[in-house]
Motif scaffolding. Structure first.
Motif: not given
Length: 56
Positions: A27-28, A52-56, A18-23, A11-13
């Motif tokens: 996720n990478d 911790r998730h890598p992002i792009k 969602a936060f990543l997508g909105e901004n 649920e936290t992930v």
């Protein structure tokens, strides 16, 4: 930071994703996910996990 049982971590992930997508990020997780578990002698609702998730 996820606070609670490992069972509710997805649920936290989902909130983080969602936060990543909105901004404008994504996720990478191409190489898969590493999970470091450090079980504590703690009540499940007080357990803390850094996610911790890598992002792009």
């Amino acid at each position: 930071m996820h606070i609670g049982s490992y069972d509710t971590e997805p649920e936290t992930v989902a909130v983080l994703d969602a936060f990543l997508g909105e901004n404008g990020y994504a996720n990478d997780m191409a190489d898969g996910r590493l999970l470091f578990i450090r079980p504590e002698k703690e009540a499940p609702e007080k357990m803390k996990t850094v996610i911790r998730h890598p992002i792009k």
